[in-house]
Design a protein around this motif. Structure first.
Motif, PDB file in Angstrom:
ATOM      1  N   ARG A 223       0.953  -1.239   0.047  1.00  0.00           N
ATOM      2  CA  ARG A 223      -0.023   0.085  -0.138  1.00  0.00           C
ATOM      3  C   ARG A 223       0.797   1.274   0.100  1.00  0.00           C
ATOM      4  N   LEU A 224       1.796   1.231   0.865  1.00  0.00           N
ATOM      5  CA  LEU A 224       2.850   2.285   0.836  1.00  0.00           C
ATOM      6  C   LEU A 224       3.596   2.580  -0.462  1.00  0.00           C
ATOM      7  N   VAL A 225       4.024   1.332  -0.897  1.00  0.00           N
ATOM      8  CA  VAL A 225       4.866   1.431  -2.277  1.00  0.00           C
ATOM      9  C   VAL A 225       3.991   2.080  -3.496  1.00  0.00           C
ATOM     10  N   ARG A 226       2.666   1.716  -3.291  1.00  0.00           N
ATOM     11  CA  ARG A 226       1.986   2.478  -4.303  1.00  0.00           C
ATOM     12  C   ARG A 226       1.810   3.727  -4.231  1.00  0.00           C
ATOM     13  N   LEU A 227       1.469   4.081  -2.855  1.00  0.00           N
ATOM     14  CA  LEU A 227       0.971   5.495  -2.430  1.00  0.00           C
ATOM     15  C   LEU A 227       2.102   6.409  -3.158  1.00  0.00           C
ATOM     16  N   PHE A 228       3.522   6.264  -2.639  1.00  0.00           N
ATOM     17  CA  PHE A 228       4.635   6.883  -3.166  1.00  0.00           C
ATOM     18  C   PHE A 228       5.145   6.689  -4.404  1.00  0.00           C
ATOM     19  N   GLY A 229       4.443   5.925  -5.343  1.00  0.00           N
ATOM     20  CA  GLY A 229       4.685   5.758  -6.613  1.00  0.00           C
ATOM     21  C   GLY A 229       6.058   5.296  -6.983  1.00  0.00           C
ATOM     22  N   LEU A 230       6.387   4.248  -6.084  1.00  0.00           N
ATOM     23  CA  LEU A 230       7.709   3.634  -6.224  1.00  0.00           C
ATOM     24  C   LEU A 230       7.553   2.650  -7.354  1.00  0.00           C
ATOM     25  N   LEU A 231       6.455   1.983  -7.916  1.00  0.00           N
ATOM     26  CA  LEU A 231       6.459   1.280  -8.954  1.00  0.00           C
ATOM     27  C   LEU A 231       6.230   1.837 -10.435  1.00  0.00           C
ATOM     28  N   ARG A 232       6.236   3.210 -10.574  1.00  0.00           N
ATOM     29  CA  ARG A 232       6.072   3.757 -11.672  1.00  0.00           C
ATOM     30  C   ARG A 232       7.358   3.580 -12.644  1.00  0.00           C
TER      31      ARG A 232
END
Length: 380
Positions: A223-232
């Motif tokens: 959830r936090l990884v998606r929130l901070f856009g680390l997957l982009r």
């Protein structure tokens, strides 16, 4: 210089933990929402599907069922996979019960002396697999919209696991002799069924808590990884290489946490979604690996062999799925939608049959064990 090396090695872990702690402080509401998602997943999927098989796994190890299967399956397991017949217990439970039951069974058999270290590490390459309940109901009926697609994924998943087992001789070579009957164990466990059942319940509860803790933790992390856009950046790279954006996000998310990654494939083209789902089901993700590591912590077996097997399983499954959808596109694109009740029944039937079969095996084993048909009266 020697004092700095441990500090340098620990630096990446310290940085990751610091960033995770800051994210929890800066976004407490999102972290709490992720924890709730993980708890719901544990209550609805993890505990109902895994707990009964955890009990069966512990009973099989406590009562010495591996010795019986070893005598029956030794002529097959030895020539094909280079392991003793006792490993059939872990293979069957891993295919029926799902992650991380196979690894847990291997660890228990090794702790009790029914497997050699070499056999245990070879088994970790291909015995830790996804269960039919998850593949058919969640990936098939829930995400791809048809249990038929789930059956295709299940067949690919099993084939990939067996291919990993066949390659195990080269991935984990060794010179230890293989004992096709008992796996190297020279003693027979003599435990009352009531005591074995009590021990199995306690062990299953502890294992379930460990698994649920990993599921909740990685639900928060994702959830936090998606929130901070680390997957982009990763998604951008995969789309530049020609992958669909939805499948790219599902792939990267699933490599962190399996269930959330598979769920993101809903709505994607089945032609693209099936190979990605096959890879994720074979690899399992970091959450599954941490669950596996917790199951093996007491045994002393290295979880690295499990990680190698998961990576190989995912790659083989991806290749098989890509070949299947190219060779038989109608098997995916022309799948008729079945009624919800029919799909649910079809998804639940295989694990129920597997659970019933194991209960029957245990019952017959306990009955004949009292009469001395399987083992001699005195342990040798």
């Amino acid at each position: 210089m020697s004092a700095r090396r441990p500090m340098l090695r620990a630096l990446p872990a310290v940085l990751c933990l610091t960033c995770f702690a800051l994210a929890l402080v800066l976004r407490p509401a999102e972290a709490a929402a992720g924890a709730k998602t993980g708890l719901n997943l544990c209550a609805q999927v993890v505990l109902p599907s895994l707990f009964p098989f955890f009990v069966l796994s512990a009973l099989a190890a406590e009562l010495g069922l591996g010795g019986v299967l070893g005598r029956c399956c030794g002529p097959v397991m030895g020539p094909l996979f280079g392991v003793s017949g006792t490993g059939a217990t872990a293979l069957l439970l891993g295919l029926i019960g799902g992650y991380p039951l196979g690894a847990r069974t291997v660890g228990q058999l090794y702790e009790q002396g029914q497997l050699s270290r070499q056999d245990g590490e070879r088994l970790l390459l291909f015995c830790n697999n996804g269960g039919p309940a998850f593949i058919l109901s969640v990936a098939g009926a829930g995400v791809l919209g048809s249990v038929q697609a789930g059956w295709l994924l299940l067949g690919i998943h099993i084939a990939g696991a067996l291919c990993c087992g066949l390659l195990g001789r080269w991935l984990r070579p060794g010179t230890e002799p293989v004992h096709p009957s008992t796996g190297g164990a020279s003693t027979v466990r003599s435990v009352r069924f009531s005591q074995a059942f009590t021990n199995a319940i306690g062990s299953a509860v502890q294992s379930s808590l460990n698994v649920c803790a990993c599921v909740v933790l990685f639900a928060v992390l994702l959830r936090l990884v998606r929130l901070f856009g680390l997957l982009r950046p990763g998604i951008g790279l995969l789309t530049a290489l020609g992958m669909d954006a939805v499948c790219a996000e599902a792939l990267l998310s699933g490599m962190v946490e399996l269930t959330n990654g598979v769920a993101l494939l809903e709505g994607a083209s089945a032609y693209n979604a099936v190979p990605v789902a096959a890879f994720l089901l074979g690899f399992g993700g970091l959450s599954i690996f941490c669950q596996t590591a917790s199951m093996l912590a007491a045994s002393g077996l290295s979880p690295v062999w499990c990680l190698k097997g998961q990576l190989l399983h995912g790659c083989i499954s991806f290749v098989l799925a890509a070949a299947a959808v190219r060779r038989f596109p109608q098997a995916v694109t022309a799948m008729a939608s079945a009624a919800v009740a029919g799909e649910t029944a079809a998804a639940v039937l295989p694990p129920l049959l597997g659970l019933g079969a194991w209960c029957g095996i245990l019952g017959i084993f306990v009955l004949f064990r009292k009469k001395g048909s399987f083992f001699p009266k005195k342990a040798v």
